[in-house]
Design a protein around this motif. Structure first.
Motif, PDB file in Angstrom:
ATOM      1  N   PRO A 147       2.676  19.134  46.824  1.00 44.94           N
ATOM      2  CA  PRO A 147       2.331  20.298  47.643  1.00 44.94           C
ATOM      3  C   PRO A 147       2.311  21.570  46.798  1.00 44.94           C
ATOM      4  N   TRP A 200       3.800  24.430  46.864  1.00 46.96           N
ATOM      5  CA  TRP A 200       5.043  25.099  46.485  1.00 46.96           C
ATOM      6  C   TRP A 200       5.702  24.412  45.297  1.00 46.96           C
ATOM      7  N   THR A 205       2.593  28.554  45.666  1.00 45.72           N
ATOM      8  CA  THR A 205       2.984  29.302  46.868  1.00 45.72           C
ATOM      9  C   THR A 205       4.507  29.397  46.876  1.00 45.72           C
ATOM     10  N   PRO A 206       5.080  30.307  47.676  1.00 44.98           N
ATOM     11  CA  PRO A 206       6.541  30.414  47.738  1.00 44.98           C
ATOM     12  C   PRO A 206       7.181  29.120  48.227  1.00 44.98           C
ATOM     13  N   MET A 207       8.409  28.892  47.777  1.00 46.70           N
ATOM     14  CA  MET A 207       9.151  27.724  48.234  1.00 46.70           C
ATOM     15  C   MET A 207       9.491  27.853  49.721  1.00 46.70           C
ATOM     16  N   PRO A 208       9.579  26.739  50.442  1.00 43.97           N
ATOM     17  CA  PRO A 208       9.878  26.811  51.876  1.00 43.97           C
ATOM     18  C   PRO A 208      11.292  27.270  52.183  1.00 43.97           C
ATOM     19  N   ASP A 209      12.188  27.229  51.195  1.00 44.60           N
ATOM     20  CA  ASP A 209      13.574  27.678  51.391  1.00 44.60           C
ATOM     21  C   ASP A 209      13.867  28.766  50.370  1.00 44.60           C
ATOM     22  N   ARG A 210      14.220  29.958  50.833  1.00 47.78           N
ATOM     23  CA  ARG A 210      14.604  31.037  49.922  1.00 47.78           C
ATOM     24  C   ARG A 210      15.979  31.580  50.311  1.00 47.78           C
ATOM     25  N   VAL A 231      14.727  25.646  47.027  1.00 50.51           N
ATOM     26  CA  VAL A 231      14.918  24.335  47.657  1.00 50.51           C
ATOM     27  C   VAL A 231      16.026  23.588  46.913  1.00 50.51           C
TER      28      VAL A 231
END
Length: 331
Positions: free
Chosen positions: A184, A186, A191-196, A231
């Motif tokens: 994917p 990220w 793209t930004p990671m889904p967890d920040r 993540v």
């Protein structure tokens, strides 16, 4: 090894800092220890004198990011080895940090690898609220930069793609790039990671642990260059990938995973199958390792060795597996 101006000045600073910490250093009486160069690469130069280590970071390291990472490590003394100086200094255009020396993992004794300690430290790091590492004067979360794991993986692939013809045309390149394309955005740092919101180390391997105080104090994490929010499964991805590629024995993987779960690590479920969570980061680390292996082998004008071929083979499985399966990895 030719002494560059940076290495010469770094050696001088390491010695001076060590003598400030230990006025009775044996070298002042003309005996050991001498200053030792631990690493001298384009991205890091590290020297040690007695109980002090000085590190020159990569030339592109942003000062605000490194300063924030140093502050974070200083607020986590039971997890990270705390720095000796709270801010970096500039030497010949490179940011330099100073650290106490810790006893590293012995590469000649794999049976003594501290998998449980590594997993427990990661679990504690991942469970640390951001507010607890804020400066005591503000008690607001630090503006930590993102964890650099995906960026490092993308850099490894970019180096492979930009490599000289001998590397770019290597027969192992197509499956590696094909495996990269399955990830994917990220995980490819697009793209930004889904967890920040989770604190992550960003580059966990056994070389990132030391005992302090030496020689047999508790284990600590070192190397803040990739520390940030992101993540948390990325920190488990390298041992997971090694296990999936057959490079880490099942019992050692089980020790690591069990210790992480026992310490309440949030990256994977407390029981059951961990692979739905681990799959993407483990695949990304496999591609990163494979890309680096090809570049290194071609630069050294040698064939890929057995270990390097194992990660290439995993990339081939990843790129050809059905999309509804975790490619190349055991369930």
């Amino acid at each position: 090894m030719t002494a560059t101006p940076l290495l010469t000045e770094l050696t001088t600073r390491a010695r001076a800092t060590a003598h400030t910490r230990t006025p009775t250093c044996p070298c002042l009486r003309g005996t050991a220890p001498r200053t030792e160069t631990l690493a001298d690469r384009p991205d890091a130069t590290v020297v040690r004198h007695a109980d002090t280590v000085a590190k020159a970071h990569a030339p592109t390291t942003p000062l605000p990011d490194l300063t924030t990472r140093l502050t974070t490590a200083a607020h986590l003394p039971g997890i990270f080895l705390p720095p000796l100086v709270p801010t970096p200094v500039d030497l010949h255009g490179r940011l330099v940090t100073f650290w106490p020396y810790g006893t590293p993992v012995d590469p000649e004794d794999p049976d003594a690898a501290p998998w449980e300690a590594a997993a427990t430290l990661l679990a504690h790091l991942h469970r640390t609220p951001l507010a607890t590492v804020a400066p005591t004067t503000t008690r607001t979360p630090l503006p930590l930069p993102p964890m650099q794991g995906p960026t490092k993986a993308a850099h490894a692939v970019a180096r492979l793609q930009a490599a000289p013809t001998t590397a770019a045309q290597h027969p192992a390149v197509p499956p590696v790039l094909a495996a990269w394309s399955t990830l994917p955005p990220w995980a490819r740092a697009e793209t930004p990671m889904p967890d920040r919101t989770t604190l992550c180390h960003g580059d966990l391997h056994l070389g990132q642990l030391v005992r302090h105080p030496t020689p047999d104090g508790p284990w600590h994490l070192i190397d803040v260059d990739d520390l940030g929010t992101g993540v948390p499964t990325w920190d488990l991805a390298r041992p997971a990938a090694w296990y999936a590629c057959g490079l880490l024995p099942p019992d050692e993987w089980t020790r690591f995973l069990s210790a992480y779960r026992a310490a309440g690590g949030p990256a994977v479920p407390p029981d059951g199958d961990p692979w739905p969570a681990l799959d993407v980061p483990a695949r990304a680390l496999t591609v990163q390792t494979a890309a680096r292996a090809i570049v290194k082998a071609t630069a050294e004008q040698r064939p890929l060795d057995e270990i390097e071929m194992s990660v290439i083979d995993a990339c081939a499985r990843m790129s050809s597996a059905a999309p509804d399966l975790p490619p190349g990895f055991p369930k």
